[in-house]
Structures are given as C-alpha cells and as structure tokens.
Design a protein around this motif. Structure first.
Motif, PDB file in Angstrom:
ATOM      1  N   VAL A   1       2.930  -2.148  13.786  1.00 47.26           N
ATOM      2  CA  VAL A   1       1.730  -1.937  13.982  1.00 47.26           C
ATOM      3  C   VAL A   1       1.477  -1.821  15.646  1.00 47.26           C
ATOM      4  O   VAL A   1       2.142  -2.180  16.378  1.00 47.26           O
ATOM      5  CB  VAL A   1       1.051  -3.412  13.856  1.00 47.26           C
ATOM      6  CG1 VAL A   1      -0.266  -3.776  14.383  1.00 47.26           C
ATOM      7  CG2 VAL A   1       1.211  -3.871  12.306  1.00 47.26           C
ATOM      8  N   ARG A   2       0.414  -0.912  15.827  1.00 50.37           N
ATOM      9  CA  ARG A   2       0.278  -0.685  17.259  1.00 50.37           C
ATOM     10  C   ARG A   2      -0.748  -1.469  17.683  1.00 50.37           C
ATOM     11  O   ARG A   2      -1.748  -2.116  17.240  1.00 50.37           O
ATOM     12  CB  ARG A   2      -0.671   0.741  17.346  1.00 50.37           C
ATOM     13  CG  ARG A   2       0.438   2.113  17.039  1.00 50.37           C
ATOM     14  CD  ARG A   2       1.298   2.286  18.094  1.00 50.37           C
ATOM     15  NE  ARG A   2       2.083   3.290  17.668  1.00 50.37           N
ATOM     16  CZ  ARG A   2       3.185   3.928  18.769  1.00 50.37           C
ATOM     17  NH1 ARG A   2       3.250   3.176  19.806  1.00 50.37           N
ATOM     18  NH2 ARG A   2       3.718   5.029  18.377  1.00 50.37           N
TER      19      ARG A   2
ATOM     20  N   TRP B   1       3.646  -1.118  20.409  1.00 54.29           N
ATOM     21  CA  TRP B   1       3.769  -1.514  19.371  1.00 54.29           C
ATOM     22  C   TRP B   1       4.656  -2.572  18.870  1.00 54.29           C
ATOM     23  O   TRP B   1       5.206  -3.420  19.849  1.00 54.29           O
ATOM     24  CB  TRP B   1       4.563  -0.196  18.610  1.00 54.29           C
ATOM     25  CG  TRP B   1       5.905  -0.022  19.075  1.00 54.29           C
ATOM     26  CD1 TRP B   1       6.152   0.730  20.323  1.00 54.29           C
ATOM     27  CD2 TRP B   1       7.169  -0.663  18.690  1.00 54.29           C
ATOM     28  NE1 TRP B   1       7.565   0.668  20.413  1.00 54.29           N
ATOM     29  CE2 TRP B   1       8.127  -0.252  19.453  1.00 54.29           C
ATOM     30  CE3 TRP B   1       7.731  -1.812  17.698  1.00 54.29           C
ATOM     31  CZ2 TRP B   1       9.477  -0.717  19.420  1.00 54.29           C
ATOM     32  CZ3 TRP B   1       8.793  -2.072  17.619  1.00 54.29           C
ATOM     33  CH2 TRP B   1       9.810  -1.344  18.376  1.00 54.29           C
TER      34      TRP B   1
ATOM     35  N   HIS C   1       0.757  -1.191  -0.101  1.00 55.00           N
ATOM     36  CA  HIS C   1       0.056   0.031   0.023  1.00 55.00           C
ATOM     37  C   HIS C   1       0.776   1.364  -0.001  1.00 55.00           C
ATOM     38  O   HIS C   1       0.594   2.321   0.781  1.00 55.00           O
ATOM     39  CB  HIS C   1      -1.100   0.145   1.135  1.00 55.00           C
ATOM     40  CG  HIS C   1      -1.758  -1.365   1.139  1.00 55.00           C
ATOM     41  ND1 HIS C   1      -2.624  -1.696   0.458  1.00 55.00           N
ATOM     42  CD2 HIS C   1      -1.944  -2.256   2.152  1.00 55.00           C
ATOM     43  CE1 HIS C   1      -3.265  -2.773   0.646  1.00 55.00           C
ATOM     44  NE2 HIS C   1      -2.862  -3.138   1.761  1.00 55.00           N
TER      45      HIS C   1
ATOM     46  N   LYS D   1       6.119  -4.277   8.957  1.00 56.32           N
ATOM     47  CA  LYS D   1       5.033  -3.505   9.219  1.00 56.32           C
ATOM     48  C   LYS D   1       5.261  -2.886  10.799  1.00 56.32           C
ATOM     49  O   LYS D   1       4.595  -3.897  11.635  1.00 56.32           O
ATOM     50  CB  LYS D   1       3.918  -3.754   8.844  1.00 56.32           C
ATOM     51  CG  LYS D   1       2.714  -2.793   8.831  1.00 56.32           C
ATOM     52  CD  LYS D   1       1.535  -3.273   8.093  1.00 56.32           C
ATOM     53  CE  LYS D   1       0.290  -2.300   8.191  1.00 56.32           C
ATOM     54  NZ  LYS D   1      -0.825  -2.538   7.266  1.00 56.32           N
TER      55      LYS D   1
ATOM     56  N   ASP E   1       3.171   5.021  12.261  1.00 51.58           N
ATOM     57  CA  ASP E   1       2.156   3.932  12.463  1.00 51.58           C
ATOM     58  C   ASP E   1       1.646   3.345  11.105  1.00 51.58           C
ATOM     59  O   ASP E   1       1.009   4.024  10.317  1.00 51.58           O
ATOM     60  CB  ASP E   1       0.916   4.170  13.279  1.00 51.58           C
ATOM     61  CG  ASP E   1       1.549   4.685  14.593  1.00 51.58           C
ATOM     62  OD1 ASP E   1       2.706   4.545  15.136  1.00 51.58           O
ATOM     63  OD2 ASP E   1       0.741   5.044  15.471  1.00 51.58           O
ATOM     64  N   GLY E   2       1.929   1.984  10.840  1.00 51.31           N
ATOM     65  CA  GLY E   2       1.405   1.395   9.590  1.00 51.31           C
ATOM     66  C   GLY E   2       2.394   1.358   8.673  1.00 51.31           C
ATOM     67  O   GLY E   2       2.144   0.944   7.415  1.00 51.31           O
TER      68      GLY E   2
ATOM     69  N   ASP F   1       6.863   6.756   5.825  1.00 54.85           N
ATOM     70  CA  ASP F   1       6.292   5.490   5.247  1.00 54.85           C
ATOM     71  C   ASP F   1       7.143   4.345   5.020  1.00 54.85           C
ATOM     72  O   ASP F   1       6.657   3.149   5.427  1.00 54.85           O
ATOM     73  CB  ASP F   1       5.645   5.826   3.826  1.00 54.85           C
ATOM     74  CG  ASP F   1       4.630   7.117   4.015  1.00 54.85           C
ATOM     75  OD1 ASP F   1       3.861   6.848   4.799  1.00 54.85           O
ATOM     76  OD2 ASP F   1       4.695   8.050   3.183  1.00 54.85           O
TER      77      ASP F   1
END
Length: 260
Positions: free
Chosen positions: A257-258, A226, A62, A255, A190-191, A151
């Motif tokens: 992730v929270r 996280w 993404h 990745k 985040d992400g 990102d």
C-alpha cells in the motif's frame, strides 16, 4: 514491533548447499523423468493450501485467473508455479533463483510439461537466474519487461534460507535477512500481494519482519512511502504444547500500500 532474534547460521543458508542439492535432483530426473524433486513443506500440504488460498472465489484479494501475474522468489524446481498453472491460473509466471542448477532443473521440468498433450496449449512458465540480494529489483523488472511489478510475489521457504545465511549487507553491516523486505517490495506492484511461507518463523514473527511502513535503515531506492498490510493467512492444522497453540508452518499474505 521489534524484529525477532536472528537464527543461527546453517549450511541451508549457503548457495553451495542449494547448488549441490539441485545438481543431485537434475541427475535423479535424468534417470527418472517422473522424479521432479522435492516439494517443500509437502508434509503440511502447503503448496495446495497456498493455491487454494489464492483461488478462493470468496476472498477479497481481487485476483484474476486470466490475467494476474506471479513472481516466485527462490523457485527451486518451480513446483508452486506449475501447481498454479494446473489450478487454472493463466497469467504470466516467472520463477527466479540464485542457483543456476535450480533454474536448469525447473526449465527441464517445464520442457517435459510442454511435451505433454494435456498442457501443450498453456502459456509457458518462465525461469531466470537472479540473486535478489545482489541485483537491484529495477534491473530484474527491466530485463523481464515487467516495469510496474507483479500482482503476486511468492516466497515458499526462501526467507527461511536467507535467515540462515551468515552473510551481511555491505551497505549496512547487518545480516542479509534484514535487507530482504526492502528488496522484495519494489517487485510487488502497488496494490499487489506478497505471500510468504515459513517453517522457521511464527506468524507473529513474520508480521514483525514484514508488516508496516518502511523500517529504519531500509533503502530500496524508492523515495515514495509504502507499507505492507496483512490481508490474509493460510490455515494449517494446529498443535498444542505446554498450553501454547501453534502451527508447524506459517503463511501470511501482505498487500503493498502506498502512503498518501
């Protein structure tokens, strides 16, 4: 999953080694502007494979060619970021390195590229002197006005060099390689993604270093939980020896992730 045994310290884990290397590469470039220095893991075509991995239109990463931002840790001559630009990635790009000579060299190459009529309209790649193990991530994010993180955070051989350092973290007394994950995480939004390439650690060893929730003793100044989830790997030619199959280098993508 327990962390692997530490590597024996080497001169490749010292700032003096990298300062000397990039001083020589600056001199070579001054005599021959076409000489843009070493491309790490070039024998495995790692740079092109990493870029292809990120650029795969069928992936589930993404990312956006127009907007995704990139931070390159231990950028060296900036080759990976320049390669991403050449592949059509248009978002903000910053390369950082603790070697002042490295940053100077990358900026010289960027200036040469800006004078090329084929690249004069592209957004410039930025470079900055920064020691991720000595300066809080929050300071870098504030200084470069990227408060939410990046990102994609890239590491092509930097964790290898840190793993070869004999230095210890004053707070924990442990080798600095054990502090690296907690220093990287705040730089990833985040992400967002962390993509690490290594010639010293296998895929399983990289997973043990980076995958999962916060490790015991880690402190990144962030009270929120996280974890790093493995979301992809870069394929390289494999070899078999003694019945064991492996690769000369490994690239894994995690990745951030929270935890809810």
């Amino acid at each position: 999953m327990s962390k692997p045994t530490h590597l024996e310290p080497s001169e490749l884990g010292t700032k003096e080694y990298w300062d000397s290397l990039y001083t020589a590469e600056i001199s070579n470039h001054a005599h021959n502007p076409a000489d843009t220095g070493t491309v790490w893991f070039d024998d495995s075509d790692a740079e092109a494979k990493v870029i292809d991995f990120l650029s795969d239109p069928d992936s589930e990463l993404h990312l956006s060619l127009e907007e995704s931002s990139f931070l390159d840790l231990g950028t060296g001559n900036g080759s990976l970021l320049f390669g991403l630009r050449d592949a059509g990635w248009q978002g903000r790009m910053l390369g950082v390195d603790y070697s002042r000579q490295s940053v100077e060299f990358a900026r010289r190459i960027a200036e040469s590229r800006s004078q090329d009529t084929e690249t004069e309209s592209e957004k410039p790649v930025e470079f900055r002197e920064h020691d991720i193990l000595q300066t809080p991530a929050s300071a870098l994010l504030a200084d470069v006005q990227q408060p939410q993180g990046w990102d994609v955070v890239l590491d092509k051989g930097t964790f290898d060099a840190i793993s070869l350092s004999s230095e210890t973290d004053p707070a924990s007394g442990r080798r600095v390689s054990e502090s690296y994950r907690a220093r990287v995480a705040p730089l990833v939004r985040d992400g967002g993604l962390f993509l690490v390439t290594s010639c010293n650690w296998t895929e399983e060893e990289l997973k043990s270093w980076f995958e999962g929730a916060r490790k015991d003793g880690e402190d990144d100044g962030d009270a929120r939980g996280w974890r790093f989830d493995l979301v992809g790997r870069v394929e390289y030619p494999s070899f078999s020896f003694g019945g064991v199959k492996g690769q000369t280098i490994s690239s894994l993508c995690f990745k951030k992730v929270r935890d809810i």
